[in-house]
Design an enzyme around this catalytic site. Structure first.
Site, PDB file in Angstrom:
ATOM      1  CD  GLU B  65       7.971  81.853  13.749  1.00  0.00           C
ATOM      2  OE1 GLU B  65       8.984  81.308  14.236  1.00  0.00           O
ATOM      3  OE2 GLU B  65       7.567  82.972  14.099  1.00  0.00           O
ATOM      4  CG  HIS B 134       8.180  93.316   8.954  1.00  0.00           C
ATOM      5  ND1 HIS B 134       9.396  93.428   9.566  1.00  0.00           N
ATOM      6  CD2 HIS B 134       7.306  92.992   9.944  1.00  0.00           C
ATOM      7  CE1 HIS B 134       9.257  93.193  10.868  1.00  0.00           C
ATOM      8  NE2 HIS B 134       8.006  92.927  11.124  1.00  0.00           N
TER       9      HIS B 134
END
Ligand SMILES: Cc1ncc(C[n+]2csc(CCOP(=O)(O)OP(=O)(O)O)c2C)c(N)n1
Lengths: 378, 334
Positions: B65, B134
């Site tokens: 990322e 999540h």
């Protein structure tokens, strides 16, 4: 007058002699993954070890199948199967001494179970009733780690701390091929090598990071080659050859324990199932590729060796399957019971002492639950 | 008058359409991230784009990322408009260094000479039964970073319009996608999708007289449901959908609260140090003399996001909102 002229003529001296800090050659991995099964070396493998590995592989395969089935029944939120990768999982668990630590990624439930964790407790993360359903200290298994590669620096730190304390503890950290692209992978390997920490990194290269194949992940000759840049040895091993993985991991663990520092091992394997039950693998790979790998199955490989050497017959195979079936039946039965959850646990472990704000929120939830109860009784 | 053919569409489809239209309209728009190419993203928002625009413009990146956002910075420096996908809320954290140290302040540190038109798409929030990491609501972190726009759609039409606006923006935009609304359907015109007003405008989703619910993203439908339910108790609630957290539409929000005299801020991220505190303060500063009660907040608990089996107790639902509305009949303690 220029500055140069003022100072007098500039007389260049040769640069200080430069020496490479070490010979990289001993660190380089072999060009081809190390294999034992199907080679002459297999004859020397200890029968007891072969049998143990075999039983665990069969159990592991059954575990993967059972857990996947539980997702279909809604008993697990999600399951990332390690079918095809059982040799890595099992060897990772069996190669460690009791005092050693395992740092698994979210795919490595099986390694945790093979290390002795209760199969149900190992699944709580994926079931959704608690993030980590076990006490990491009990079997020295760190929580299954979802953010990729973030467990690797932890493994290095723990191994380093153990060494500072004078304990001969080794940490084994598992990561996927995709995870090796994260910055944390780099930082962990660098720290480990600089500190000579007793840690072993096992990359399970199963070909894909969800949909992304290895060639889009890295341009390195192999993932094991990455070790050289950090100054640690890299090893390549056939990840479907349980004996080879056990041997290579065993050597690396012994090396680390003896003060030799870290090793990076790449196990070349394949993810037979989709990334998780929620993934559609047909979008990014062909059936042919999967079939090729099925033909290089870790259980079949070991079974062949054992039967060739007369160490396993039909009844032995049946016994391993029966044991796996018993485990699966127990897992199924216990997973089919609704977990009893106390919503008040939401506040139980945020801090050692809840903040006043959390106590207020606790009171709010308690009142809501009481009202719900009352509503139900009315 | 043109006839507009409305069809049922999901928010995910509207987002895909927005990406496609933006790429077709502007060759400098590039989509990049984990699994965005062949797979079309884990939520299929980039489905079909790699086929249509090629791998150079829709790129499956290595799994990193910080690397994704960091290279996007360089690409933007060279004149491209990267649209970056972070796979899930909690997996954007490795990119924080790039976001906070560079993306957010490049315009400022270069005295305006190097703006970064980057869109960072982040699926966020809970309610889909996701396992640990999540379901985070990370908007407060982004809001606290000067230099970023932070927007979040709650409807299919807004998903399209806001994403087009974000990509067109010359400043970096954190585009928060409420993942539990990805599959929410609405009648929408995919042939002639409408863009929205420039980033920074809130919208009144439901008019009412007795109090204002101020909310955004995944909590908008919950508030609308609460407003319906509240009619049974004689409450006529107005619902304001902020759409944009930065910049903040003080005008629309204050106008609403001045009309109703009461306000509740609703969001699912934690309340302490959360967006609601800022919003309540702004409302109080602007509407103090119009307020009949303190501005209340209904938020998620101040805990790490719980496991899915307990998330219903954490997420602000209709009942918790109605309770707060009840408390708006506030009388000063004597
Ligand atoms: C920091 C971070 N980014 C993204 C994800 C989402 N994600 C989960 S698994 C996965 C692929 C991992 O691939 P690999 O490391 O090869 O392991 P494998 O799944 O093949 O075992 C991704 C992108 C994540 N968990 N963490």
């Amino acid at each position: 007058m220029t500055v140069m002229e003022q100072r007098g003529a500039y007389r260049p001296t040769p640069p200080p002699a430069w020496q490479p800090r070490m010979d990289p050659a001993p660190l380089l991995p072999d060009a081809r993954p190390y294999r034992v099964l199907g080679t002459d070396a297999a004859a020397e493998a200890d029968p007891a070890l072969l049998r143990r590995l075999y039983a665990e592989l069969v159990r592991g395969r059954r575990y993967n199948a059972q857990a996947t089935a539980l997702t279909k029944q809604g008993r697990l939120a999600v399951y990332p199967s390690s079918t095809g990768q059982e040799a890595c999982e099992v060897a990772a668990a069996l190669v460690l001494e009791e005092r050693d630590w395992l740092f698994p990624s979210y795919r490595d439930t099986l390694a945790a179970v093979a290390r002795g964790l209760d199969p149900v407790q190992a699944l709580t993360l994926l079931r959704g009733d608690w993030h980590t359903g076990y006490d990491p200290h009990e079997h020295r298994v760190a929580p299954l780690c979802t953010p990729l590669a973030t467990q690797l620096p932890h493994a290095v730190g723990l191994a380093h701390a153990a060494r500072l304390k004078g304990d001969d503890v080794v940490a084994l950290a598992l990561v996927g091929d995709g995870g090796t692209s994260e910055g944390d992978f780099h930082e962990a390997l660098n720290f480990a090598a600089v500190w000579q920490a007793p840690v072993v990194f096992l990359v399970q290269n199963n070909g894909f990071a969800i949909s992304v194949p290895l060639e889009k992940q890295t341009a390195a000759p192999s993932l094991a080659h990455k070790a050289v840049g950090y100054g640690m040895p890299g090893r390549l091993v056939d990840g479907n050859d349980a004996v080879a993985v056990h041997q290579v991991l065993g050597e690396a663990v012994a090396h680390a324990r003896a003060g030799g520092g870290p090793t990076l091992i790449e196990a070349v394997t394949y993810r037979i199932d989709a990334h998780t039950n929620a993934d559609d693998a047909t979008r990014y790979r062909g059936a042919d590729e999967v079939e090729t790998w099925r033909a290089h199955d870790p259980i079949a490989l070991l079974e062949h060796e054992l039967t060739e050497r007369g160490l396993l017959d039909e009844s032995g195979i049946q016994a391993a399957r029966d044991a796996a079936e018993t485990m699966a039946a127990d897992l199924r039965e216990r997973m089919n019971q609704d977990p009893s959850l106390d919503p008040m646990d939401l506040f139980a472990h945020v801090y050692a002492e809840p903040t006043p704000q959390l106590r207020e929120q606790e009171a709010l939830l308690r009142a809501e639950l009481a009202a719900e109860q009352e509503g139900a009784h009315r | 008058m043109t006839t507009v053919a409305l069809k049922p569409a999901t928010m995910a489809q509207a987002l895909t359409r927005a990406l496609r239209d933006a790429m077709a309209a502007d060759p400098t728009v590039h989509v990049m991230g984990e699994d965005v190419g062949t797979l079309g993203g884990v939520f299929r928002v980039t489905d079909g784009l790699a086929k249509e625009f090629g791998e150079d413009r829709v790129t499956d990146t290595p799994l990193a990322e910080a690397g994704i956002l960091g290279t996007a910075v360089g690409m933007a420096m060279y004149g491209l408009r990267p649209v970056v996908e972070m796979q899930f809320d909690a997996f954007a954290y490795p990119a924080f260094e790039q976001l906070i140290s560079h993306v957010a302040r490049m315009r400022n540190r270069t005295r305006g000479t190097m703006p970064l038109p980057i869109t960072v798409r982040v699926p966020y929030g809970g309610g889909i039964g996701g396992v640990e990491h999540h379901s985070d609501s990370s908007e407060a972190y982004y809001m606290a970073t000067p230099g970023l726009h932070v927007v979040t759609p709650a409807t299919v039409a807004d998903a399209y319009g806001l994403l087009r606006a974000a990509i067109a923006s010359d400043d970096p935009v954190v585009f928060l996608e409420p993942k539990r609304l990805y599959w929410s359907k609405d009648s929408w015109n995919p042939e002639e999708p409408q863009t929205v007003e420039p980033i920074g405008r809130a919208v009144v989703r439901r008019t009412g007289r007795s109090a204002t619910l101020i909310t955004y993203g995944p909590s908008v439908p919950v508030c609308l449901e609460a407003a319906e339910a509240a009619t049974a108790e004689g409450w006529d609630l107005e619902v304001v959908d902020l759409r944009s957290l930065v910049p903040f539409d003080d005008e629309t929000v204050a106008a609403s609260v001045r009309r109703t005299g009461r306000a509740v801020v609703v969001h699912e991220s934690g309340g302490y140090g959360g967006p609601g505190g800022e919003i309540a303060a702004r409302v109080t500063e602007r509407c103090f003399h119009h307020l009949e009660a303190p501005v209340l907040r209904v938020a998620g608990f101040d805990i790490p996001y719980p496991p899915p089996m307990l998330e219903r107790h954490h997420l602000p639902g209709v009942d918790r909102i109605l309770d707060a509305v009840g408390r708006l009949q506030w009388e000063a303690e004597s």
